[in-house]
Design an enzyme around this catalytic site. Structure first.
Site, PDB file in Angstrom:
ATOM      1  N   ALA A 109      -2.627  76.469  71.583  1.00  0.00           N
ATOM      2  CA  ALA A 109      -2.203  75.256  70.891  1.00  0.00           C
ATOM      3  C   ALA A 109      -3.398  74.378  70.574  1.00  0.00           C
ATOM      4  O   ALA A 109      -3.265  73.172  70.392  1.00  0.00           O
ATOM      5  CB  ALA A 109      -1.180  74.489  71.722  1.00  0.00           C
ATOM      6  N   SER A 110      -4.585  75.004  70.527  1.00  0.00           N
ATOM      7  CA  SER A 110      -5.800  74.331  70.089  1.00  0.00           C
ATOM      8  C   SER A 110      -6.015  73.054  70.890  1.00  0.00           C
ATOM      9  O   SER A 110      -6.155  73.096  72.102  1.00  0.00           O
ATOM     10  CB  SER A 110      -5.723  74.073  68.586  1.00  0.00           C
ATOM     11  OG  SER A 110      -6.963  73.659  68.077  1.00  0.00           O
ATOM     12  N   HIS A 111      -6.031  71.887  70.222  1.00  0.00           N
ATOM     13  CA  HIS A 111      -6.375  70.626  70.872  1.00  0.00           C
ATOM     14  C   HIS A 111      -5.186  69.989  71.587  1.00  0.00           C
ATOM     15  O   HIS A 111      -5.358  68.956  72.244  1.00  0.00           O
ATOM     16  CB  HIS A 111      -6.909  69.639  69.836  1.00  0.00           C
ATOM     17  CG  HIS A 111      -5.895  69.285  68.781  1.00  0.00           C
ATOM     18  ND1 HIS A 111      -5.689  70.070  67.671  1.00  0.00           N
ATOM     19  CD2 HIS A 111      -5.021  68.260  68.688  1.00  0.00           C
ATOM     20  CE1 HIS A 111      -4.731  69.528  66.928  1.00  0.00           C
ATOM     21  NE2 HIS A 111      -4.308  68.429  67.527  1.00  0.00           N
TER      22      HIS A 111
END
Length: 464
Positions: A109-111
């Site tokens: 979910a990346s960041h």
């Protein structure tokens, strides 16, 4: 809690009721939609009767559960899985091409905070799938399907070593000067938020000849020590470590290692918007050509391109849109102001690792400090804000009405609404990854940028 289906893939929070969150049934259905799309695109041959998909993940605690569901679903569809295990987004992108696979899924979910996870979807070129393909994947995820019989089930093979291969490909680039970096004797602090950057970044630095590495949060167990987005307010520990240990710079990446930010030797922020600017300066010094960034990125990239006598093009936000614009103009570099560097000589995806290598080469060649390098670029100030969406609102209708109210300012509407003003610019757009509207503004001073954000955020909400 949240479950978002978009051209960026399938993203949501873990746990809770299905359909409203990224639950096991939602993970299976999402994977099913993507797998069916791959099967439809696949042309079998005697040498490859079944398609293969590369799967890799960041270190989030939910990653193992999500990966087992994804892998089992692909096998059930008759698709082979090439398992990279803990990896980075750019490494998976390179592995798709290197393995001759028909696609890839990055579980990250990346960041987003730790309760989130996502399926980020790639095509056979290692690029994020197009908007049209994304819409079809969503459609296919919602229809019943027939799964493979037992004699046609897919297989799973572990594919270790791809992070090392990724690093070696970076070392082989003409614009990466390992000898100069090693001779510079850099001391570097690294904040990898306890994700896979903790595997890849120290390994890259040591491969570049940087032996003095202060590792901060580099154990890849996925329990983030702070908000994982590389923003100044989240980097106080890294800033302190740079000063305490007398480092030349600090490096931080997000959980899947496609975003990159630097801390100067005095503990101040280089600015994630200026990651791409500095790398572009290095690349353009040696290789003329067009550059691309998205509409929400600093105008400093345009200024640096013009300084080198080159063209700058602005695209819609999103890696797939930046890459499409880069292909259209034949760009030698592109990216996004969130610290995402795309260097197509290596591969056409945001890649913090190649950004690190190019930046350190530039620093070694210029023989200057990080803060002095930053002072050579225009000093615009950007303010990034967001509006949490009420479920009753229609964000597209709000933005359309906003654009009509400001028709006299010739708004750009390729992605949300951007207004270029005498005092700066403001860009309002619906996020593809969160239930928010992002409001970014840039001006000569932070006060002026903040005033733009406040004025036009209130203007948008007046139509709600």
């Amino acid at each position: 809690m949240t479950f978002i289906r978009s051209i960026s893939g399938f993203r949501g929070t873990i746990g809770g009721p299905e359909g409203d969150n990224l639950t096991p049934p939602d993970i299976v259905r999402s994977t099913q939609g993507y797998g069916l799309w791959v099967l439809r695109e696949f042309q079998p041959s005697p040498d490859q009767p079944r398609p293969a998909i590369v799967v890799g993940r960041d270190a989030r605690p939910s990653g193992d559960m999500v990966q087992r569901l994804v892998t089992g679903t692909l096998m059930g569809l008759g698709i082979d899985v090439l398992d990279l295990g803990l990896s980075t987004t750019p490494t998976v992108e390179m592995a798709v091409v290197g393995e001759g696979a028909q696609g890839g899924i990055i579980l990250t979910a990346s960041h987003n905070p730790v309760q989130w996870n996502a399926l980020k979807l790639l095509d056979a070129q290692g690029h994020f799938i197009s908007a049209e393909a994304g819409a079809e994947v969503i459609r296919l995820s919602e229809v019943p399907t027939d799964f493979a019989p037992v004699e046609s089930l897919g297989t799973v093979e572990e594919r270790g070593g791809w992070i090392d291969a990724h690093i070696q490909a970076i070392l082989d680039l003409d614009l990466v000067d390992r000898e100069a970096v090693a001779q510079a004797g850099f001391k570097v602090a690294v904040d990898a938020v306890h994700s896979t950057g903790g595997i890849a970044v120290p390994a890259l630095l040591r491969a570049l000849g940087v032996d003095d590495v202060i590792e901060l949060y580099c154990e890849p167990h996925g329990r983030f020590p702070h908000n994982p987005e590389p923003r100044p307010e989240h980097l106080t520990a890294l800033s302190g470590a740079v000063v305490e240990h007398g480092c030349h710079l600090g490096i931080t990446v997000d959980p899947d290692v496609d975003r990159l930010a630097f801390v100067c030797e005095d503990g101040t922020m280089f600015g994630e918007e200026y990651t791409l600017v500095a790398v572009a300066d290095h690349v353009l010094t040696h290789t003329p050509g067009p550059v691309v960034s998205n509409l929400s990125s600093t105008r400093a990239l345009r200024d640096v391109a013009e300084r080198h006598g080159q063209q700058h093009t602005a695209s819609a936000v999103g890696e797939v849109n930046v890459v499409a614009a880069m292909n259209d103009v034949g760009a030698i570099l592109g990216g996004e102001g969130n610290g995402g560097v795309i260097y197509p000589t290596l591969h056409a995806g945001r890649d913090a690792l190649v950004g690190i290598a190019l930046f350190l080469t530039q620093l070694a060649h210029t023989k200057t400090t990080v803060s002095a390098l930053r002072a050579t670029y225009p000093d615009y100030q950007m303010v990034k804000a967001k509006i949490d969406l009420d479920p009753a609102w229609d964000p597209d209708a709000l933005l359309d009405a906003f654009a009509r109210r400001h028709a006299n300012l010739s708004p750009l509407t390729v992605d949300g609404v951007k207004l270029d003003l005498p005092e700066g610019w403001v860009h309002l757009r619906k996020s593809n990854t969160e239930p928010i509207v992002r409001v970014y503004a840039e001006a000569d001073t932070e006060q002026d940028a903040l005033a733009l954000v406040e004025t036009y955020r209130n203007d948008l909400l007046a139509g709600a």
